[in-house]
Design a protein around this motif. Structure first.
Motif, short mmCIF file in Angstrom:
data_model
loop_
_atom_site.label_atom_id
_atom_site.label_comp_id
_atom_site.label_asym_id
_atom_site.label_seq_id
_atom_site.Cartn_x
_atom_site.Cartn_y
_atom_site.Cartn_z
N LEU A 44 59.26 44.34 43.32
CA LEU A 44 58.55 43.83 42.27
C LEU A 44 58.95 42.87 41.44
O LEU A 44 58.21 42.16 40.65
CB LEU A 44 58.17 45.02 41.16
N ALA A 45 60.03 42.12 41.95
CA ALA A 45 60.63 41.09 41.35
C ALA A 45 60.26 39.80 41.38
O ALA A 45 59.65 39.62 42.67
CB ALA A 45 62.14 41.11 41.54
N SER A 46 60.32 38.89 40.76
CA SER A 46 59.69 37.47 40.85
C SER A 46 60.78 36.70 41.34
O SER A 46 60.37 35.37 41.57
CB SER A 46 59.08 36.74 39.43
N GLY A 47 61.95 36.82 41.54
CA GLY A 47 63.08 36.15 41.80
C GLY A 47 64.21 36.93 42.47
O GLY A 47 64.30 38.22 42.51
N PRO A 48 65.31 36.25 43.20
CA PRO A 48 66.42 36.99 43.64
C PRO A 48 67.79 37.18 42.86
O PRO A 48 68.71 37.80 43.13
CB PRO A 48 66.92 36.06 44.85
N GLU A 49 67.34 36.71 41.48
CA GLU A 49 68.73 36.72 40.72
C GLU A 49 69.12 38.01 40.30
O GLU A 49 68.40 39.01 39.95
CB GLU A 49 68.46 35.94 39.51
N THR A 50 70.30 38.31 40.25
CA THR A 50 70.84 39.64 40.07
C THR A 50 72.19 39.62 39.28
O THR A 50 72.69 38.54 38.99
CB THR A 50 71.29 40.69 41.49
N VAL A 51 72.52 40.91 38.59
CA VAL A 51 73.93 41.05 37.91
C VAL A 51 74.59 42.13 38.48
O VAL A 51 74.05 43.12 38.97
CB VAL A 51 73.37 41.12 36.41
N PHE A 52 75.75 42.13 38.30
CA PHE A 52 76.68 43.24 38.53
C PHE A 52 77.12 43.32 40.15
O PHE A 52 76.14 42.60 41.07
CB PHE A 52 76.29 44.46 38.23
N ARG B 21 56.76 39.92 39.30
CA ARG B 21 55.85 38.92 40.00
C ARG B 21 54.37 39.29 39.81
O ARG B 21 53.59 38.55 39.60
CB ARG B 21 56.10 39.20 41.49
N ASP B 22 54.26 40.63 39.07
CA ASP B 22 52.73 41.01 38.86
C ASP B 22 53.15 42.06 37.64
O ASP B 22 53.62 42.87 37.54
CB ASP B 22 52.02 41.73 39.90
N TRP B 23 52.59 41.26 36.46
CA TRP B 23 52.39 42.12 35.26
C TRP B 23 51.66 43.44 35.26
O TRP B 23 52.21 44.51 34.61
CB TRP B 23 52.41 41.23 33.99
N GLY B 24 50.69 43.40 35.64
CA GLY B 24 49.96 44.84 35.67
C GLY B 24 50.60 45.91 36.77
O GLY B 24 50.51 46.87 36.31
N GLU B 25 51.44 45.35 37.84
CA GLU B 25 52.20 46.37 38.58
C GLU B 25 53.43 46.78 37.72
O GLU B 25 53.68 47.99 37.82
CB GLU B 25 52.73 45.82 39.80
N LEU C 26 57.49 41.10 28.16
CA LEU C 26 57.92 42.13 28.85
C LEU C 26 57.91 43.38 27.94
O LEU C 26 57.41 44.57 27.99
CB LEU C 26 59.26 42.26 29.53
N TYR C 27 58.39 43.12 26.70
CA TYR C 27 58.41 44.01 25.74
C TYR C 27 57.06 44.85 25.23
O TYR C 27 56.62 45.79 25.16
CB TYR C 27 59.08 43.71 24.41
N GLU C 28 56.08 43.71 25.19
CA GLU C 28 54.71 44.14 24.75
C GLU C 28 54.20 44.91 26.01
O GLU C 28 53.39 46.04 25.55
CB GLU C 28 53.97 42.90 24.56
#
Length: 501
Positions: free
Chosen positions: A98-106, A116-120, A169-171
């Motif tokens: 569901l992500a819009s990009g490949p950036e990760t943490v940890f 990538r889709d706010w409705g999803e 995202l919060y809303e």
């Protein structure tokens, strides 16, 4: 009317990513902690990350099919509830599909990009919350705080630290939660230290758009930049007061906004923000945190220690049993000095009699008086702690004599980290050495009988370097035993009948 001792210090505790709750070592640590301390909630990252398997996608004949799977979520949350602790739900990180990009943490690669889709994303949040309600009941899930994301002000946790994208995202998340049930609790923005400039825009945004907010959340750490060594980190440390100042920040910055009266949850705090800083393993850590545990309740509704055990893998798998992990417990359940600080707090009386810079005194309705005392420490810039610290108190007690029991944790006593160093710092102890370390981790106990004079017991407590001590004072009710005379026992004389402290 006496002050009731708040239990906000054990409202919540942190954990490594939720997938780790499938492991035996983790669950054994959680069971031990709940028995000895009894936290109400547990909060961790990764509920929606790939290793929990919630958002699943299958592509067949070039068509993507989505399924929500709760196999691991159910196992984790079922076990939490069986152990008497509820989830403080954190919505994150982004499922890869569901992500819009490949950036990760940890090391375990939590995706930090917007959907990538706010409705999803909204549909995913709704599905998760509906499943929790269906499985555990609406009345239960209404007691679970739901927090949107983690430290979005940092680019490590939210791509580019994009404030506008986080507010969206919060809303989206908050409305999806409330669409399931209006009485569910949702909040944020889960800010890291040094991001207080986010409070006003966040408050303005949610007020302008009438976005639901039931609580606000922030994190607090007191360490400076990381100074790396192989498999470890050193950092400077501000004073314990700096943590309390950070606790106070949300109410300070929200005082003139529509969010001023909301509950404030510190959903992470510790001395250092690094999971490989040996300060976490030391007696200094316990003395450092003691005034924070005692004073935090004046400022916020909860403050969650990060974390309860060292089953934690943000910087890869730990390479040694003692490695500076966040946990109150090491792997294989060796208590650290800070663990004992929490167990001491859990045994304090319910009513506060006195508080000071180095002590807390409480009592119960049955006359039991408890004391938590510590040597004050002040961080890197403070003078080095003395070898001894004296705390003189006078506590109320009825009757002619009192039984006084004391437990100590310091640089030597109740300190498995010290024993581990003396053993040569074994990275992978064998079973017997683990048993030895657990034995060395026990607080050293002593007891004595003291006279009660004019309804008071005088306590002259001499604390060793970096000591935290717990004292329990009980009234003595002497019973008659016909013919009993301890003076007739071999080796016992009148001046030895009262134990020395």
């Amino acid at each position: 009317m006496s002050e009731i001792l708040s239990d906000s210090w054990r409202y919540c505790v942190g954990t490594g990513r939720l997938n780790l709750a499938l492991r035996a070592d983790y669950l054994e640590s959680l069971a031990m902690m709940q028995k000895d301390i009894g936290f109400r909630y547990v909060r961790g990252h990764g509920l929606l990350s790939d290793d929990m398997g919630v958002y699943r996608q299958s592509v067949v004949d070039s068509k993507a099919h989505v399924r929500y799977s709760f196999t691991y979520v159910d196992q984790v949350f079922d076990r939490f509830l069986e152990l008497g602790i509820r989830p403080f739900v954190e919505l994150g990180f982004m499922p890869t599909a569901l992500a819009s990009g490949p950036e990760t943490v940890f090391w375990w690669k939590g995706n930090i990009t917007p959907p990538r889709d706010w409705g999803e994303w909204a549909a995913l949040v709704s599905a998760v919350v509906r499943h929790l309600v269906d499985r555990y009941g609406i009345e239960e899930v209404r007691t679970w705080p739901i927090e949107v994301w983690n430290e979005p002000n940092l680019p490590q946790f939210w791509k580019n630290a994009d404030q506008k994208a986080y507010f969206r995202l919060y809303e989206t998340s908050a409305r999806a939660v409330k669409d399931v049930d209006a009485q569910l609790q949702v909040g944020g923005p889960s800010l890291s230290p040094g991001a207080d400039e986010w409070w006003e825009p966040f408050a303005e945004f949610v007020a302008r758009r009438d976005v639901p907010v039931d609580f606000v959340s922030r994190h607090a750490y007191a360490s400076g930049p990381a100074q790396h060594v192989p498999f470890g980190t050193y950092q400077t440390l501000a004073s314990p007061q700096s943590l309390l100042d950070q606790f106070a920040a949300p109410r300070k910055y929200l005082a003139s906004t529509a969010l001023a009266s909301l509950p404030v949850h510190i959903t992470e705090f510790n001395s250092s923000y690094r999971p490989d800083n040996a300060i976490h393993d030391t007696a200094y850590q316990a003395a450092y945190l003691a005034p924070v545990l005692v004073g935090g309740a004046d400022l916020v509704d909860s403050y969650s220690y990060w974390t309860f055990c060292d089953v934690f893998e943000e910087e890869n798998v730990p390479t040694s049993v003692f490695h500076g992990g966040f946990g109150l417990l090491t792997h294989r359940q060796i208590p650290k000095p800070a663990y004992h600080l929490y167990t001491f707090m859990a045994r304090m009386g319910s009513q506060v009699l006195a508080r000071g810079d180095d002590h807390l005194v409480c009592e119960d309705d049955n006359g039991r008086v408890t004391v938590l005392a510590w040597q004050p420490v002040g961080g890197t810039d403070a003078p080095d702690a003395e070898d001894r610290h004296s705390v003189k108190l006078s506590v109320p007690m009825s009757g002619p004599r009192a039984f006084v029991r004391r437990e100590r944790v310091n640089e030597h006593d109740g300190n498995a980290f010290a024993a581990w160093r003396e053993l040569g710092r074994p990275r992978s102890p064998d079973t017997k050495t683990f048993d030895l370390l657990r034995d060395c981790a026990r607080p050293v106990a002593s007891h004595q009988s003291l006279s009660i004079v004019d309804g008071m017991v005088a306590l002259d407590l001499v604390l060793a370097r970096h000591e935290v001590t717990f004292v329990e004072v009980l009234p003595v009710h002497t019973e008659e035993h016909a013919g009993l005379d301890d003076r007739r026992l071999l080796g016992v004389s009148d001046d030895r009948l009262v134990a020395r402290w």
